[in-house]
Motif scaffolding. Sequence first.
Motif, PDB file in Angstrom:
ATOM      1  N   CYS B  25      -7.440 -33.367 -63.232  1.00  0.00           N
ATOM      2  CA  CYS B  25      -8.643 -34.033 -63.748  1.00  0.00           C
ATOM      3  C   CYS B  25      -9.218 -34.891 -62.636  1.00  0.00           C
ATOM      4  O   CYS B  25      -8.546 -35.182 -61.652  1.00  0.00           O
ATOM      5  CB  CYS B  25      -8.306 -34.910 -64.957  1.00  0.00           C
ATOM      6  N   GLY B  26     -10.498 -35.244 -62.815  1.00  0.00           N
ATOM      7  CA  GLY B  26     -11.101 -36.130 -61.831  1.00  0.00           C
ATOM      8  C   GLY B  26     -10.700 -37.561 -62.108  1.00  0.00           C
ATOM      9  O   GLY B  26     -10.563 -37.966 -63.259  1.00  0.00           O
ATOM     10  N   TYR B  27     -10.483 -38.309 -61.022  1.00  0.00           N
ATOM     11  CA  TYR B  27     -10.122 -39.717 -61.136  1.00  0.00           C
ATOM     12  C   TYR B  27     -11.138 -40.530 -60.384  1.00  0.00           C
ATOM     13  O   TYR B  27     -11.490 -40.214 -59.246  1.00  0.00           O
ATOM     14  CB  TYR B  27      -8.762 -39.974 -60.458  1.00  0.00           C
ATOM     15  N   ILE B 105     -15.324 -37.905 -70.611  1.00  0.00           N
ATOM     16  CA  ILE B 105     -14.971 -39.070 -69.812  1.00  0.00           C
ATOM     17  C   ILE B 105     -14.110 -40.031 -70.630  1.00  0.00           C
ATOM     18  O   ILE B 105     -14.437 -40.326 -71.778  1.00  0.00           O
ATOM     19  CB  ILE B 105     -16.236 -39.821 -69.369  1.00  0.00           C
ATOM     20  N   ASN B 106     -13.016 -40.495 -70.018  1.00  0.00           N
ATOM     21  CA  ASN B 106     -12.233 -41.595 -70.589  1.00  0.00           C
ATOM     22  C   ASN B 106     -12.275 -42.736 -69.589  1.00  0.00           C
ATOM     23  O   ASN B 106     -12.150 -42.516 -68.385  1.00  0.00           O
ATOM     24  CB  ASN B 106     -10.759 -41.204 -70.772  1.00  0.00           C
ATOM     25  N   SER B 107     -12.475 -43.947 -70.080  1.00  0.00           N
ATOM     26  CA  SER B 107     -12.458 -45.083 -69.175  1.00  0.00           C
ATOM     27  C   SER B 107     -11.657 -46.210 -69.790  1.00  0.00           C
ATOM     28  O   SER B 107     -11.616 -46.358 -71.020  1.00  0.00           O
ATOM     29  CB  SER B 107     -13.878 -45.598 -68.915  1.00  0.00           C
ATOM     30  N   THR B 116     -10.871 -61.604 -67.272  1.00  0.00           N
ATOM     31  CA  THR B 116     -12.133 -61.045 -66.789  1.00  0.00           C
ATOM     32  C   THR B 116     -11.881 -59.636 -66.272  1.00  0.00           C
ATOM     33  O   THR B 116     -10.845 -59.346 -65.689  1.00  0.00           O
ATOM     34  CB  THR B 116     -12.737 -61.896 -65.651  1.00  0.00           C
ATOM     35  N   PRO B 117     -12.849 -58.733 -66.478  1.00  0.00           N
ATOM     36  CA  PRO B 117     -12.680 -57.364 -66.036  1.00  0.00           C
ATOM     37  C   PRO B 117     -12.601 -57.313 -64.502  1.00  0.00           C
ATOM     38  O   PRO B 117     -13.392 -57.964 -63.822  1.00  0.00           O
ATOM     39  CB  PRO B 117     -13.960 -56.678 -66.520  1.00  0.00           C
ATOM     40  N   GLN B 118     -11.641 -56.536 -64.004  1.00  0.00           N
ATOM     41  CA  GLN B 118     -11.487 -56.432 -62.562  1.00  0.00           C
ATOM     42  C   GLN B 118     -11.995 -55.107 -62.040  1.00  0.00           C
ATOM     43  O   GLN B 118     -12.671 -55.018 -61.039  1.00  0.00           O
ATOM     44  CB  GLN B 118     -10.011 -56.579 -62.201  1.00  0.00           C
ATOM     45  N   SER B 119     -11.593 -54.068 -62.745  1.00  0.00           N
ATOM     46  CA  SER B 119     -12.046 -52.741 -62.332  1.00  0.00           C
ATOM     47  C   SER B 119     -11.990 -51.812 -63.538  1.00  0.00           C
ATOM     48  O   SER B 119     -11.463 -52.176 -64.583  1.00  0.00           O
ATOM     49  CB  SER B 119     -11.144 -52.192 -61.219  1.00  0.00           C
ATOM     50  N   VAL B 120     -12.574 -50.608 -63.336  1.00  0.00           N
ATOM     51  CA  VAL B 120     -12.585 -49.619 -64.411  1.00  0.00           C
ATOM     52  C   VAL B 120     -11.947 -48.350 -63.880  1.00  0.00           C
ATOM     53  O   VAL B 120     -12.272 -47.907 -62.782  1.00  0.00           O
ATOM     54  CB  VAL B 120     -14.023 -49.329 -64.877  1.00  0.00           C
ATOM     55  N   ARG B 121     -11.007 -47.796 -64.630  1.00  0.00           N
ATOM     56  CA  ARG B 121     -10.403 -46.515 -64.268  1.00  0.00           C
ATOM     57  C   ARG B 121     -10.985 -45.447 -65.168  1.00  0.00           C
ATOM     58  O   ARG B 121     -11.036 -45.600 -66.383  1.00  0.00           O
ATOM     59  CB  ARG B 121      -8.884 -46.571 -64.472  1.00  0.00           C
ATOM     60  N   THR B 122     -11.404 -44.376 -64.529  1.00  0.00           N
ATOM     61  CA  THR B 122     -12.087 -43.335 -65.291  1.00  0.00           C
ATOM     62  C   THR B 122     -11.461 -41.979 -64.984  1.00  0.00           C
ATOM     63  O   THR B 122     -11.243 -41.646 -63.818  1.00  0.00           O
ATOM     64  CB  THR B 122     -13.584 -43.304 -64.927  1.00  0.00           C
TER      65      THR B 122
END
Lengths: 268, 641
Positions: B25-27, B105-107, B116-122
């Motif tokens: 899958c794409g990361y 898409i899953n995130s 606080t949000p730091q990053s998003v993994r998708t």
Amino acid sequence: MDICRRNNVVVTGREDGRPIVFAHGFGCDQTMWRFVAPRFADTHRVVTFDFVGFGGADISAHDPDRYASLDGYTLDVLEILEELDLNDAIFVGHSVAAMIGVLAAIRAPDRIGALVLVGPSPRYIDDDGYVGGFSAEDIDGLLASLESNYLGWSGAMAPVIMGNPDRPELGEELTNSFCRTDPAIARNFARVTFLSDSRGDLPRVSAPTLVLQCSDDVIAQDAVGAYVHEHIAGSTLVHLDAVGHCPHLSSPDETAAAIRDFVSALPQ
Amino acid sequence: MTEHGPGGDERGLESAADLYENAPCGYLSTLPEGTIVRVNQTFLNWTGFRREDLVGRRRFQDLLSVGGRIYHETHFAPLLRMQGQVREIAAEIACPDGRRLPVLINSSIRFAADGTPQSVRTTVFDATDRRRYEQELLRVQNQATTSERRVRLLRSAAERMASASTVAEVVSALEAVVLEGLPAAARATVIGLDGEEPPDGARGEHPPPGRAGAIEVPLVVADRAVGLLTVALSPAGALDDDDMDLLGALVLQAAPAVERARLYEDAVEQGRRAALSARIISALIQVPTVRERARLLEQLGIPELADAVDVVLVDDRAPGPEEIASLARLAMVDGAAAGPPRRLEGGIDRVALRLSVGPDPLGAIVLSRIVPRRFAADELGFLGELAERAAFALGNARLLERERSIAHTLQAALLAGERPRDPRFDVATLYQPADRHLDVGGDWSDVFALGRNRVGLVVGDVVGRGIDAASAMGQLRSATRAVAGFQVGPARVIERLDGFVESLPSARMATVVYAEIDLDARTVTYACAGHLPPALLTSDGDARLLWDGRSTPLGLPPDAGPRSEGHATTARGDSLILYTDGLVERRGEVIDAGLDRLLAALIRCRDEPPPRLLEIVTGELRADLPDNDDICALCLRLETG
């Protein structure tokens, strides 16, 4: 008809404070305001609500004729203000609700004393000499997106979220917001929103107005925010560092501060 | 990496880096606002992007199609922020070579310790096959929904139209079904057309292609448009092919239903017209004269026939306003060569129909309707027939009037004989025809001298009316004078008249009262053949009936013995009154009441001279009788001097 029940109106904050009304835009419901609205509870009477067809509003009150244009949604706002007998309220509208606020403020200048337009756009589709950011085909693409995702929402999404035992409020929220949105109503609201043209109404606004323009907002680009600012006499334009179309979610501190600055500077 | 090549070691265990880069899958890893900080090879392979064009340069949402980008901003991002994660969102990646890659898409958000949000993994999954499958599902589902909705709607339309018996009901059923079946329709209206050419050349089964605003679809039966359906669309509404098919099917159903309902309505309308026509004609023949029938026709025609009705007769001296008179003249000249003359002006639709029996025009009837009520083509035929029947009724009245006028002339001539003049008495006669009868009756009276000292008086009534009765009356009157010779006497006069009527059948059953007065002795001898008794009014104010001398009507002599006669003695100033039954008879009342009324009236005007007395008494007794009969009366007063 019970207007408060129909629009799932929630009133909090200081009873004697100046009323501030938060209106959600296309897509979600009043929970969009949950990081911002509570910050005004100490000083204001805070009102949030759902437009008919969304969130906790009474879906049976959805009349396709009434909501065939922004006028029906404007009527929702006017009826809520009347029901709560709010005067000189600060109306904070996001996205399409910003334009709904413009229409409501023109019709009821006594009820709405100030406008905060978050990511407003008076017209989404490009026109002669006007850049809205979209073509008619783009809007068709959005409608197709909506369509293909309802399979996911109704079938797969809810159980996944429901299965989060550590954050049960999320499941609740999803059910309240997205799952209750009838696909036909969402589609209709998308059409009404993205095919609307309220440019002619802007010059008729007399209330003090704050335009909040986000950075890199594909839905309401910088030029569009500038257009709104230019056509509402005496309005204030503030650029936020917040990226995207939902600064109240992505940068609630900055958004709330901008609103607060504007509100404090308002004549009492 | 080792000599075993990329992808793993000899035990088949994969390195984390390889797993990341070449996962199935794409990361992507992005900053909270979307800027891509890391992307794996699989994603680059699938999409054709170069790593250096993405990392630090593009935001993930910028890779989506425009529609998907809006969806991202309005749904995906808010939901991700509110829930911390989002799963299985369908979107399309706009690849650099122009392809659209359907993906799921899953995130999830990686939060810092302070929340606080730091990053998003998708993660991105190629959903080409799945999307195709979904779209197929959607298409089939839409089709199924559409066709089920269609079948249900068409069935309900068929039921509603079958139970509709009027055009208006079919039309309202169609309007309701269209609104129900087409969510984009704001309004549906149907106007009836009367077999006109379909407008805009649109004919056949298929409605014209949809356009914004409104569309018009003709209802066609055998190349004739029987109606036109107009569907106004709501501001954001549009019709797709399915909608147009449905509309076409509904209109196909509705057109014959409209036609059927129209035929039914026509039948009902024809029944109504026949009843109306019968009602008008039977009312007309209840009144006697042409003029009365004409006025009645004017009254009865409103409002069913028209808002104003004028009947203009040929001999009318006041034919009404100029436009009506001129239309009427046209009708009388033109006949029905090219339809009746018709004019539409000043918001009034007028048609004039000739009233004639045979070639001679009696006049014309001019019907006026206030627009928008107008005369339909099929109505003119009915109105023409009605005019023919009305003309017949008017013509009959005219014939009767002519006959009556002849009979009255005859009767007047017959009754106008010389009355004897004598200072010893004063005599008057009165004849008053019935109001309701056009033709004459058979009543008569006569006074004649019998030598120097006697005078004969007679009042009689021949059965029947018209010229026959009048002529029989004339002959009987002459016969009475002829048979009442000197010294014959009333009983013998009646017997001779019995003989006379054997040769004059129309005079049989006539009733007669005959009296002779001896002017010297002032005695009265009288005989009543089936007739009412004479009245005697004395000078001292008494009045009585002379009940003797009674026998059967003429032509029916008594079985045994002669006719009888009665006698009475009078004094100077007394009056003898003979009369026919019209003076005293009233329907539903015994004759005695009328006779009492007569005597009372006579007493009241005993001081009037005979002509005036007859006038007053007749006037009083018949005053309030709508269905009065002919009256014939005679009064002879012996002079006091």
